[in-house]
Design a protein around this motif. Structure first.
Motif, PDB file in Angstrom:
ATOM      1  N   ALA A  32       0.847  -1.207   0.000  1.00  0.00           N
ATOM      2  CA  ALA A  32       0.000   0.000   0.000  1.00  0.00           C
ATOM      3  C   ALA A  32       0.879   1.252   0.000  1.00  0.00           C
ATOM      4  CB  ALA A  32      -0.927  -0.011   1.204  1.00  0.00           C
ATOM      5  N   ALA A  33       1.961   1.206   0.820  1.00  0.00           N
ATOM      6  CA  ALA A  33       2.880   2.367   0.875  1.00  0.00           C
ATOM      7  C   ALA A  33       3.563   2.549  -0.474  1.00  0.00           C
ATOM      8  CB  ALA A  33       3.912   2.156   1.983  1.00  0.00           C
ATOM      9  N   LEU A  34       3.977   1.441  -1.098  1.00  0.00           N
ATOM     10  CA  LEU A  34       4.617   1.521  -2.417  1.00  0.00           C
ATOM     11  C   LEU A  34       3.636   2.066  -3.458  1.00  0.00           C
ATOM     12  CD1 LEU A  34       6.746  -1.745  -2.568  1.00  0.00           C
ATOM     13  CD2 LEU A  34       7.610   0.589  -2.538  1.00  0.00           C
ATOM     14  N   GLU A  35       2.371   1.592  -3.390  1.00  0.00           N
ATOM     15  CA  GLU A  35       1.367   2.093  -4.342  1.00  0.00           C
ATOM     16  C   GLU A  35       1.175   3.606  -4.168  1.00  0.00           C
ATOM     17  OE1 GLU A  35      -2.049  -0.419  -3.574  1.00  0.00           O
ATOM     18  OE2 GLU A  35      -1.372  -1.967  -4.980  1.00  0.00           O
ATOM     19  N   ASN A  36       1.111   4.037  -2.885  1.00  0.00           N
ATOM     20  CA  ASN A  36       0.978   5.493  -2.610  1.00  0.00           C
ATOM     21  C   ASN A  36       2.186   6.253  -3.162  1.00  0.00           C
ATOM     22  OD1 ASN A  36      -1.464   5.218  -1.356  1.00  0.00           O
ATOM     23  ND2 ASN A  36      -0.630   5.144   0.717  1.00  0.00           N
ATOM     24  N   SER A  37       3.376   5.656  -2.883  1.00  0.00           N
ATOM     25  CA  SER A  37       4.611   6.307  -3.355  1.00  0.00           C
ATOM     26  C   SER A  37       4.618   6.374  -4.877  1.00  0.00           C
ATOM     27  CB  SER A  37       5.806   5.512  -2.826  1.00  0.00           C
ATOM     28  OG  SER A  37       7.011   6.052  -3.295  1.00  0.00           O
ATOM     29  N   LEU A  38       4.170   5.267  -5.512  1.00  0.00           N
ATOM     30  CA  LEU A  38       4.117   5.221  -6.973  1.00  0.00           C
ATOM     31  C   LEU A  38       3.136   6.273  -7.496  1.00  0.00           C
ATOM     32  CD1 LEU A  38       5.097   3.791  -9.527  1.00  0.00           C
ATOM     33  CD2 LEU A  38       3.230   2.154  -9.227  1.00  0.00           C
ATOM     34  N   THR A  39       2.011   6.354  -6.843  1.00  0.00           N
ATOM     35  CA  THR A  39       1.009   7.347  -7.242  1.00  0.00           C
ATOM     36  C   THR A  39       1.591   8.759  -7.109  1.00  0.00           C
ATOM     37  OG1 THR A  39      -0.744   5.901  -6.496  1.00  0.00           O
ATOM     38  CG2 THR A  39      -1.341   8.201  -6.798  1.00  0.00           C
TER      39      THR A  39
END
Length: 149
Positions: free
Chosen positions: A128-135
């Motif tokens: 989830a943190a990686l997805e947020n960071s990616l976003t």
């Protein structure tokens, strides 16, 4: 004359006595025959009883041999029973040990499941943190592309 009469009377008494003796002799012979037959019958019975006793002696001897064999078999059976009891006790101990191992294994499995769940939750959080960071990175990239163009 008197002497002749006395002699005749004595002769008649002797004749009567002789007939009584003869009759008694015949009666005694009959009795002796019966007694002889009874003795022969008893001798036969004694002989048969002796044979039966010999047969019974053989039977008793065989029975005693059978009893000795049964005593040996019983001793062997008791030994086997003791060995089986020892084996049962060993199996009980093995079963108890196996049960304890299963308990430990179950506790280890539960602990591993809990650890796996914790790791999975951590990975989900990281994803989830990686997805947020990616976003955020995509948004920054889009902003930078707008600025450059």
């Amino acid at each position: 004359g008197e002497e002749i009469d006395a002699l005749k009377e004595e002769m008649e008494q002797l004749t009567n006595s002789l007939q009584e003796n003869e009759s008694a002799r015949v009666s005694l012979e009959d009795e002796l025959t019966c007694q002889t037959e009874a003795v022969a019958s008893l001798e036969k019975k004694v002989s048969e009883t002796c044979r039966e006793n010999v047969d019974l002696g053989v039977i008793v001897e065989e029975a005693n041999k059978d009893i000795e064999r049964l005593k040996i078999s019983l001793g062997n059976a008791n030994s086997l029973g003791g060995m089986l009891n020892d084996e049962v006790n060993t199996l009980k101990i093995d079963l108890q040990n196996t049960s304890e191992l299963l308990g430990e294994s179950e506790r280890t499995r539960e602990s591993l499941e809990e650890e796996n769940i914790r790791i999975l939750e951590e990975k989900e959080t990281s994803v989830a943190a990686l997805e947020n960071s990616l976003t955020e990175t995509k948004a920054s990239k889009d902003n930078l592309e707008k600025v450059w163009s």
